[in-house]
Design a protein around this motif. Structure first.
Motif, mmCIF file in Angstrom:
data_model
loop_
_atom_site.group_PDB
_atom_site.id
_atom_site.type_symbol
_atom_site.label_atom_id
_atom_site.label_comp_id
_atom_site.label_asym_id
_atom_site.label_seq_id
_atom_site.Cartn_x
_atom_site.Cartn_y
_atom_site.Cartn_z
ATOM 1 N N GLU A 117 7.235 4.494 1.039
ATOM 2 C CA GLU A 117 7.078 3.394 1.135
ATOM 3 C C GLU A 117 6.734 2.582 2.744
ATOM 4 O OE1 GLU A 117 9.759 0.906 -1.011
ATOM 5 O OE2 GLU A 117 9.814 1.684 -3.136
ATOM 6 N N GLU A 118 7.517 3.226 3.800
ATOM 7 C CA GLU A 118 7.338 2.136 4.815
ATOM 8 C C GLU A 118 5.966 3.269 5.558
ATOM 9 O OE1 GLU A 118 11.271 3.042 7.141
ATOM 10 O OE2 GLU A 118 12.196 1.613 5.468
ATOM 11 N N LEU A 119 5.678 4.090 5.593
ATOM 12 C CA LEU A 119 4.505 4.948 6.378
ATOM 13 C C LEU A 119 2.844 4.772 4.950
ATOM 14 C CD1 LEU A 119 6.682 8.422 7.604
ATOM 15 C CD2 LEU A 119 6.011 5.761 8.703
ATOM 16 N N GLY A 120 3.350 4.650 4.558
ATOM 17 C CA GLY A 120 2.331 4.358 3.673
ATOM 18 C C GLY A 120 1.917 5.068 3.344
ATOM 19 N N LEU A 121 2.031 6.623 2.847
ATOM 20 C CA LEU A 121 1.694 7.428 3.080
ATOM 21 C C LEU A 121 0.826 7.781 1.463
ATOM 22 C CD1 LEU A 121 5.070 9.653 4.078
ATOM 23 C CD2 LEU A 121 3.320 8.940 5.500
ATOM 24 N N SER A 160 -0.588 8.819 -9.191
ATOM 25 C CA SER A 160 -1.088 10.112 -9.714
ATOM 26 C C SER A 160 0.038 10.514 -8.426
ATOM 27 C CB SER A 160 -2.255 10.266 -9.835
ATOM 28 O OG SER A 160 -3.189 10.091 -9.038
ATOM 29 N N LYS A 161 0.106 12.229 -9.098
ATOM 30 C CA LYS A 161 -0.047 13.068 -7.680
ATOM 31 C C LYS A 161 -0.606 13.468 -6.766
ATOM 32 C CE LYS A 161 1.604 17.375 -8.882
ATOM 33 N NZ LYS A 161 2.360 18.602 -8.878
ATOM 34 N N THR A 190 -6.760 -3.115 -11.571
ATOM 35 C CA THR A 190 -7.209 -3.142 -10.262
ATOM 36 C C THR A 190 -5.689 -4.411 -9.601
ATOM 37 O OG1 THR A 190 -8.568 -5.071 -11.494
ATOM 38 C CG2 THR A 190 -9.404 -3.892 -10.789
ATOM 39 N N ARG A 191 -5.647 -4.375 -8.551
ATOM 40 C CA ARG A 191 -5.202 -4.931 -8.036
ATOM 41 C C ARG A 191 -5.235 -6.862 -7.604
ATOM 42 N NH1 ARG A 191 -2.638 -3.117 -1.683
ATOM 43 N NH2 ARG A 191 -0.326 -4.886 -2.190
ATOM 44 N N GLY A 195 -6.588 6.378 -3.769
ATOM 45 C CA GLY A 195 -6.763 6.249 -4.799
ATOM 46 C C GLY A 195 -5.923 7.043 -5.815
ATOM 47 N N LEU A 196 -5.048 7.435 -5.386
ATOM 48 C CA LEU A 196 -3.717 7.525 -6.131
ATOM 49 C C LEU A 196 -3.687 6.380 -7.247
ATOM 50 C CD1 LEU A 196 -2.349 9.335 -3.158
ATOM 51 C CD2 LEU A 196 -3.728 10.858 -4.959
#
Length: 329
Positions: free
Chosen positions: A123-127, A105-106, A94-95, A132-133
């Motif tokens: 990272e910059e766009l928060g993709l 995960s992919k 957990t964070r 839930g990955l």
């Protein structure tokens, strides 16, 4: 090794066991135990018979000497030994607190063999956020980066226990070396660059360090390797756990996966030992090339990182195979 040498037919020389420096002093029982982990996975009737006979001999040394012959492959080729290890990171399921850097995960839209978004875009766009990955949260972005380079490792969990993670795919971009980028910028000379030097520089320069890591557009995804207990070694190329200081990565073009290999490694800490070829690697090319598995964690990593030594490898082959390759040998 030149392209012409790589394409040339291998040469073989049958040796005697007394030609193997240090053979009589090794722990053959330890080698036999590792050999039996993967022996049954060798798809050859001759090896199936050997596996059945392996535990019925009076001693492990007798087994190897009775049923095998040492064969030197490409004996004129310069040998090179290196070392590798399994990283161990600190993390949490957990964070929270220091655990802010996720292993993902992919995503389902990422297809093998195609190019997806770059590390910078991810990272910059928060993709990957909010999908839930996240498999686990790591406490150090640099350690996460190096784990992505390594492809697999073990995470010691704040909650107790450990999680092993393995390669789960990538975004399709080619890897670019951040060590070479530091050299290009004139920050370090080539002989100064190592993984630890890079770690320290990024930690001293967090803003520029994050930008440096984004120089590498490749981004690796992971999966939890639940079929392997965290107290066992990682999976090698034979899909079995490998063993510290008894498993090596070889070029399967020359040395059979699962086969016993006698190594005579020179260098500051010479090593003369019967190993088992249970792994491969993209940089492991040639009959006289091996990567020695040193284990898990920082201590193993430091030991593995110091290895770049000469010596020789001698493959132990079943008697019939050896004399087929070297008639009258």
């Amino acid at each position: 090794m030149s392209p012409d040498a790589a394409d040339a037919a291998p040469t073989y020389e049958i040796l005697k066991f007394e030609d193997l420096d240090g053979w009589q002093d090794d722990d053959h029982s330890a080698a036999l135990s590792v050999f039996l982990n993967t022996c049954a996975d060798i798809k050859d009737p001759e090896w199936a018979t050997l596996c059945a006979l392996a535990t019925s001999q009076p001693s492990a040394r007798t087994f190897f000497e009775l049923f095998f012959r040492p064969v030197l492959i490409n004996g004129d080729e310069p040998a090179l030994f290196t070392g590798y290890f399994e990283p161990e990171l600190r993390g949490s399921r957990t964070r929270g607190g220091p655990y802010q850097y996720p292993l993902h995960s992919k995503p389902p839209e990422v297809r093998n063999g195609t190019t997806w978004s770059s590390r910078r875009e991810i990272e910059e766009l928060g993709l990957l956020e909010g999908r839930g990955l996240e498999l686990v949260w790591i406490d150090d972005p640099v350690e996460k980066f190096f784990l992505q380079v390594q492809g697999s490792g073990r995470v010691k969990l704040a909650e107790g226990g450990a999680m092993r993670v393995g390669y789960g795919g990538k975004n399709g971009h080619e890897y670019k070396s951040i060590g070479r980028e530091l050299i290009r910028r004139g920050i370090y000379e080539p002989h100064q660059v190592s993984a630890q030097v890079i770690r320290n520089w990024v930690k001293r320069n967090p803003v520029d360090g994050a930008e440096l890591l984004r120089h590498n557009p490749s981004y690796v995804f992971f999966r939890e390797v639940s079929e392997v207990p965290a107290d066992k070694g990682p999976l090698g190329a034979m899909n079995r756990s490998i063993t510290p200081m008894r498993s090596i990565a070889v070029d399967p073009k020359y040395n059979l996966l699962g086969g016993p290999i006698w190594i005579e490694k020179a260098g500051a800490k010479p090593l003369k030992r019967l190993m088992i070829a249970q792994d491969t690697g993209s940089a492991i090319k040639g009959a006289q090339r091996a990567d020695i598995y040193y284990g898990t964690g920082d201590k193993a990593g430091r030991a593995a990182g110091r290895i770049r030594d000469k010596g020789r490898l001698v493959s132990l082959m079943p008697i019939q195979t050896a004399y087929t390759l070297v008639p009258g040998g």
